[in-house]
Design a protein around this motif. Structure first.
Motif, PDB file in Angstrom:
ATOM      1  N   PHE A   1      44.938  24.396 -35.272  1.00  0.00           N
ATOM      2  CA  PHE A   1      43.522  24.062 -35.452  1.00  0.00           C
ATOM      3  C   PHE A   1      43.394  22.833 -36.352  1.00  0.00           C
ATOM      4  N   CYS A   2      44.131  22.848 -37.449  1.00  0.00           N
ATOM      5  CA  CYS A   2      44.070  21.731 -38.400  1.00  0.00           C
ATOM      6  C   CYS A   2      44.561  20.431 -37.763  1.00  0.00           C
ATOM      7  N   GLU A   3      45.657  20.518 -37.024  1.00  0.00           N
ATOM      8  CA  GLU A   3      46.205  19.323 -36.377  1.00  0.00           C
ATOM      9  C   GLU A   3      45.215  18.721 -35.385  1.00  0.00           C
ATOM     10  N   CYS A   4      44.586  19.580 -34.594  1.00  0.00           N
ATOM     11  CA  CYS A   4      43.630  19.098 -33.598  1.00  0.00           C
ATOM     12  C   CYS A   4      42.361  18.553 -34.267  1.00  0.00           C
ATOM     13  N   ALA A   5      41.935  19.209 -35.342  1.00  0.00           N
ATOM     14  CA  ALA A   5      40.750  18.732 -36.054  1.00  0.00           C
ATOM     15  C   ALA A   5      40.982  17.352 -36.633  1.00  0.00           C
ATOM     16  N   GLN A   6      42.188  17.094 -37.134  1.00  0.00           N
ATOM     17  CA  GLN A   6      42.507  15.789 -37.697  1.00  0.00           C
ATOM     18  C   GLN A   6      42.491  14.692 -36.632  1.00  0.00           C
ATOM     19  N   LEU A   7      42.722  15.076 -35.387  1.00  0.00           N
ATOM     20  CA  LEU A   7      42.676  14.100 -34.292  1.00  0.00           C
ATOM     21  C   LEU A   7      41.247  13.758 -33.880  1.00  0.00           C
TER      22      LEU A   7
END
Length: 232
Positions: free
Chosen positions: A147-153
């Motif tokens: 979730f965090c990785e995708c949010a950062q994108l």
């Protein structure tokens, strides 16, 4: 621009199928987690029967395993907050909690006390929960990490503040003749960041005039000092 949760009724592939991923425009599938229930709206709502959670580089997608025509999706850019919830007072089961920025005014959002299965309005939902059937720490931590990785994108778009001006300028931008009463500000020295960029030309002229007056004051002191020395 933030958008609400939307209904997904189409899939690709056989069996329970998979969501459409726009790979032609760079969207990639980051995680597939089966055995996840979804709760839309307040924690008092009953969860949907378990389905499969898909996280892509652009959106969160949940598809029902029992009803091929039922699914939900929301863009990551509309997910304003996500967290691991293990507090039984907040929700009975460990889950991933997310808040949705749907673009609606606060008073237009769905009242959690009035939500029912018959009146659920996806455009007004502001929170959702993903509840894994296997709520072990590894599953939740993995979901949260992706979730965090995708949010950062998908960072929030930066809106330029039109009312903010750049008041930093160099001495080279102040072009005036101290001996000329009609000296004017040279507004073309830095067209990108002129002082008084909000259209207040008088302010720029006042700054120049102030410096002219300061120089005249210094000149007057020198003349007075010379006159005093002459008497002696």
């Amino acid at each position: 621009m933030a958008s609400a949760i939307r209904l997904v009724t189409e899939r690709t592939g056989d069996g329970i199928g998979q969501p459409f991923v726009d790979s032609h425009h760079g969207e990639e599938l980051m995680l597939v987690q089966p055995g996840v229930s979804i709760v839309l709206g307040s924690s008092s709502r009953q969860p949907e029967l378990p389905g499969t959670l898909y996280l892509t580089t652009r959106q969160v997608i949940w598809l029902s395993d029992s009803d091929r025509a039922k699914g939900y999706a929301v863009d990551f850019i509309s997910v304003s907050l996500h967290a691991v919830s293990r507090d039984p007072e907040a929700y009975p089961e460990p889950c991933i909690y997310a808040q949705i920025e749907n673009g609606a005014e606060e008073d237009e959002s769905e009242d959690s006390e009035s939500e029912t299965d018959d009146t659920l309005n996806l455009s007004k939902i502001t929170e959702m929960r993903f509840v894994p059937s296997d709520p072990n720490q590894c599953t939740l931590d993995r979901l949260f990490t992706v979730f965090c990785e995708c949010a950062q994108l998908n960072p929030d778009p930066i809106e330029e503040d039109e009312g903010e001006n750049n008041w930093i300028f160099s001495a080279d931008q102040l072009e005036f003749n101290a001996e000329d009463d009609d000296s004017e500000w040279d507004a073309h020295q830095n067209p990108a960041h002129p002082i008084g960029a909000n259209g207040n030309v008088d302010l720029a002229q006042s700054v120049v005039q102030l410096q002219i007056n300061d120089q005249r004051f210094e000149d007057a002191e020198e003349i007075e000092q010379d006159g005093t020395n002459g008497h002696h």
